[in-house]
Design a protein around this motif. Sequence first.
Motif, PDB file in Angstrom:
ATOM      1  N   LEU A   3       0.832  -1.207   0.000  1.00  0.00           N
ATOM      2  CA  LEU A   3       0.000   0.000   0.000  1.00  0.00           C
ATOM      3  C   LEU A   3       0.867   1.257   0.000  1.00  0.00           C
ATOM      4  O   LEU A   3       0.557   2.243  -0.674  1.00  0.00           O
ATOM      5  CB  LEU A   3      -0.923  -0.002   1.224  1.00  0.00           C
ATOM      6  N   ALA A   4       1.960   1.224   0.763  1.00  0.00           N
ATOM      7  CA  ALA A   4       2.864   2.377   0.799  1.00  0.00           C
ATOM      8  C   ALA A   4       3.506   2.618  -0.559  1.00  0.00           C
ATOM      9  O   ALA A   4       3.639   3.773  -1.002  1.00  0.00           O
ATOM     10  CB  ALA A   4       3.941   2.154   1.866  1.00  0.00           C
ATOM     11  N   MET A  50      -5.278   2.264  12.583  1.00  0.00           N
ATOM     12  CA  MET A  50      -5.810   1.139  13.354  1.00  0.00           C
ATOM     13  C   MET A  50      -4.691   0.350  14.026  1.00  0.00           C
ATOM     14  O   MET A  50      -4.840  -0.109  15.165  1.00  0.00           O
ATOM     15  CB  MET A  50      -6.639   0.226  12.442  1.00  0.00           C
ATOM     16  N   ALA A  51      -3.562   0.185  13.340  1.00  0.00           N
ATOM     17  CA  ALA A  51      -2.439  -0.538  13.933  1.00  0.00           C
ATOM     18  C   ALA A  51      -1.875   0.232  15.122  1.00  0.00           C
ATOM     19  O   ALA A  51      -1.551  -0.359  16.168  1.00  0.00           O
ATOM     20  CB  ALA A  51      -1.352  -0.774  12.886  1.00  0.00           C
ATOM     21  N   ALA A  52      -1.753   1.551  14.982  1.00  0.00           N
ATOM     22  CA  ALA A  52      -1.251   2.361  16.095  1.00  0.00           C
ATOM     23  C   ALA A  52      -2.202   2.297  17.280  1.00  0.00           C
ATOM     24  O   ALA A  52      -1.768   2.190  18.442  1.00  0.00           O
ATOM     25  CB  ALA A  52      -1.060   3.805  15.638  1.00  0.00           C
ATOM     26  N   ARG A  53      -3.494   2.347  16.995  1.00  0.00           N
ATOM     27  CA  ARG A  53      -4.490   2.265  18.076  1.00  0.00           C
ATOM     28  C   ARG A  53      -4.426   0.921  18.778  1.00  0.00           C
ATOM     29  O   ARG A  53      -4.466   0.842  20.015  1.00  0.00           O
ATOM     30  CB  ARG A  53      -5.887   2.505  17.497  1.00  0.00           C
ATOM     31  N   ALA A  77      -3.828  -3.989  11.352  1.00  0.00           N
ATOM     32  CA  ALA A  77      -3.232  -3.425  10.141  1.00  0.00           C
ATOM     33  C   ALA A  77      -3.912  -3.950   8.887  1.00  0.00           C
ATOM     34  O   ALA A  77      -3.995  -3.232   7.879  1.00  0.00           O
ATOM     35  CB  ALA A  77      -1.740  -3.743  10.101  1.00  0.00           C
ATOM     36  N   ASN A  78      -4.405  -5.195   8.933  1.00  0.00           N
ATOM     37  CA  ASN A  78      -5.098  -5.772   7.786  1.00  0.00           C
ATOM     38  C   ASN A  78      -6.309  -6.553   8.305  1.00  0.00           C
ATOM     39  O   ASN A  78      -6.161  -7.676   8.790  1.00  0.00           O
ATOM     40  CB  ASN A  78      -4.169  -6.700   6.997  1.00  0.00           C
ATOM     41  N   PRO A  79      -7.510  -5.987   8.244  1.00  0.00           N
ATOM     42  CA  PRO A  79      -8.702  -6.648   8.798  1.00  0.00           C
ATOM     43  C   PRO A  79      -8.983  -8.025   8.219  1.00  0.00           C
ATOM     44  O   PRO A  79      -9.712  -8.817   8.838  1.00  0.00           O
ATOM     45  CB  PRO A  79      -9.835  -5.668   8.478  1.00  0.00           C
ATOM     46  N   LEU A  80      -8.437  -8.338   7.035  1.00  0.00           N
ATOM     47  CA  LEU A  80      -8.633  -9.676   6.477  1.00  0.00           C
ATOM     48  C   LEU A  80      -8.026 -10.755   7.369  1.00  0.00           C
ATOM     49  O   LEU A  80      -8.396 -11.932   7.269  1.00  0.00           O
ATOM     50  CB  LEU A  80      -8.014  -9.762   5.080  1.00  0.00           C
ATOM     51  N   LEU A  81      -7.112 -10.368   8.248  1.00  0.00           N
ATOM     52  CA  LEU A  81      -6.425 -11.323   9.114  1.00  0.00           C
ATOM     53  C   LEU A  81      -7.136 -11.541  10.445  1.00  0.00           C
ATOM     54  O   LEU A  81      -6.603 -12.224  11.323  1.00  0.00           O
ATOM     55  CB  LEU A  81      -4.991 -10.849   9.375  1.00  0.00           C
ATOM     56  N   ARG A  82      -8.321 -10.995  10.608  1.00  0.00           N
ATOM     57  CA  ARG A  82      -9.030 -11.175  11.875  1.00  0.00           C
ATOM     58  C   ARG A  82      -9.318 -12.647  12.191  1.00  0.00           C
ATOM     59  O   ARG A  82      -9.199 -13.063  13.341  1.00  0.00           O
ATOM     60  CB  ARG A  82     -10.326 -10.368  11.866  1.00  0.00           C
ATOM     61  N   LEU A 119      -4.582   6.514  -5.105  1.00  0.00           N
ATOM     62  CA  LEU A 119      -5.316   7.269  -4.090  1.00  0.00           C
ATOM     63  C   LEU A 119      -6.042   6.335  -3.126  1.00  0.00           C
ATOM     64  O   LEU A 119      -6.062   6.568  -1.909  1.00  0.00           O
ATOM     65  CB  LEU A 119      -6.316   8.214  -4.762  1.00  0.00           C
ATOM     66  N   LEU A 120      -6.640   5.271  -3.666  1.00  0.00           N
ATOM     67  CA  LEU A 120      -7.298   4.293  -2.803  1.00  0.00           C
ATOM     68  C   LEU A 120      -6.290   3.630  -1.870  1.00  0.00           C
ATOM     69  O   LEU A 120      -6.563   3.421  -0.674  1.00  0.00           O
ATOM     70  CB  LEU A 120      -8.003   3.235  -3.658  1.00  0.00           C
ATOM     71  N   ALA A 121      -5.103   3.322  -2.410  1.00  0.00           N
ATOM     72  CA  ALA A 121      -4.055   2.728  -1.576  1.00  0.00           C
ATOM     73  C   ALA A 121      -3.650   3.683  -0.459  1.00  0.00           C
ATOM     74  O   ALA A 121      -3.393   3.260   0.679  1.00  0.00           O
ATOM     75  CB  ALA A 121      -2.841   2.371  -2.435  1.00  0.00           C
ATOM     76  N   GLY A 122      -3.597   4.992  -0.771  1.00  0.00           N
ATOM     77  CA  GLY A 122      -3.257   5.971   0.252  1.00  0.00           C
ATOM     78  C   GLY A 122      -4.280   6.011   1.370  1.00  0.00           C
ATOM     79  O   GLY A 122      -3.929   6.104   2.556  1.00  0.00           O
ATOM     80  N   VAL A 123      -5.559   5.945   0.999  1.00  0.00           N
ATOM     81  CA  VAL A 123      -6.619   5.938   2.017  1.00  0.00           C
ATOM     82  C   VAL A 123      -6.515   4.686   2.888  1.00  0.00           C
ATOM     83  O   VAL A 123      -6.610   4.748   4.125  1.00  0.00           O
ATOM     84  CB  VAL A 123      -8.006   6.026   1.339  1.00  0.00           C
ATOM     85  N   LEU A 124      -6.328   3.534   2.241  1.00  0.00           N
ATOM     86  CA  LEU A 124      -6.212   2.282   2.991  1.00  0.00           C
ATOM     87  C   LEU A 124      -4.966   2.275   3.874  1.00  0.00           C
ATOM     88  O   LEU A 124      -4.991   1.763   4.996  1.00  0.00           O
ATOM     89  CB  LEU A 124      -6.172   1.103   2.017  1.00  0.00           C
ATOM     90  N   LEU A 125      -3.876   2.850   3.364  1.00  0.00           N
ATOM     91  CA  LEU A 125      -2.647   2.910   4.152  1.00  0.00           C
ATOM     92  C   LEU A 125      -2.840   3.762   5.403  1.00  0.00           C
ATOM     93  O   LEU A 125      -2.403   3.393   6.497  1.00  0.00           O
ATOM     94  CB  LEU A 125      -1.512   3.470   3.298  1.00  0.00           C
ATOM     95  N   ALA A 126      -3.493   4.912   5.243  1.00  0.00           N
ATOM     96  CA  ALA A 126      -3.750   5.779   6.396  1.00  0.00           C
ATOM     97  C   ALA A 126      -4.636   5.080   7.420  1.00  0.00           C
ATOM     98  O   ALA A 126      -4.386   5.149   8.632  1.00  0.00           O
ATOM     99  CB  ALA A 126      -4.394   7.083   5.931  1.00  0.00           C
TER     100      ALA A 126
END
Length: 318
Positions: A50-51, A101-104, A192-197, A89-96
């Motif tokens: 994403l970055a 979420m990872a920091a939280r 960081a990646n909700p698919l991994l829940r 741009l979509l990657a930027g939104v997902l990265l942010a």
Amino acid sequence: MRYAVYLPLLFPLLAALAARPLGERLPPRLATWMLSAGALVLAAASTAVLAMLTTTGLLRFPLLARLAHGHWSAQAAQQHDPASLSVALLAGVLLAAAGAMAARMAWRRTRALMHAATEAACLPGHDQLVVVDDPAADAYALPGRPGRIVISTGMLTALNPAEHEVLLAHERAHLAHHHYLFVASAHLAAAANPLLRPVAATVAYTVERWADESAATHTGDRRRVAHTVGKAALAAKRTTGRAWIPAGALGILGRLAPAGPGPIPRRVAALLAPPPHSHTLTVLVLAGLLLASGLCAAEAAHDLEALLELAKHAASRG
């Protein structure tokens, strides 16, 4: 950038689908290590991708090129990058969102573990085992230096002395093998990646299975451990209310909805079955998935480097 850059974004979906079967088939210790480490690798690879996609979008803006003193050509970057601006741009939104979420999650898990360690240090006495006067049947391990095991009088009353031995062996396994770190790592990756829940949920299950198997090895009686797990769950369900426990604690009833059915029947069934054995092919497939994710991310990094060099060369000629 080539289309292989998108594969690390899809691999976590495969891991999510395979997480529960892996947690059931592999020995719990191996499953915990592979799933928690794999979740971190997949989350890191998808975040890196994403970055890189976001960077390709930034390269297209002439204003940024001028701020960088003309170190690259925005026009050349736009012409030679196959990723569209909308994708960047979509990657930027997902990265942010992933970063936030990872920091939280990192803050929440760190605070929970610190609070659990403080709670352990403040418990009375100096022994590892602490018995609290509470009719609600409960038992859990608190990480710390040293870690403490908390058992309620309600749980002690519900179990006989032989089952007390199983209970203590289970909780000691949580502390000895630092299971809270595996759970925290998996939840950080899932943030960081909700698919991994689903992977994080499976790790929460496999650490309990790991502690169950440790108790079975200690007592030499898998059926007794299965009986104790089921009996403890029924005792917790019968008692009204449940004492508050720190978020960083782990216990024989599990972290989530411990008084409900949840994974308890699966754990009991696993203990009544023969011990699981390693499946070499399964391990190799999972290792191959992680390797492929890393290679795709590395290939994307190489392509991005080539794009930067091309844009710099075009800027120098202009």
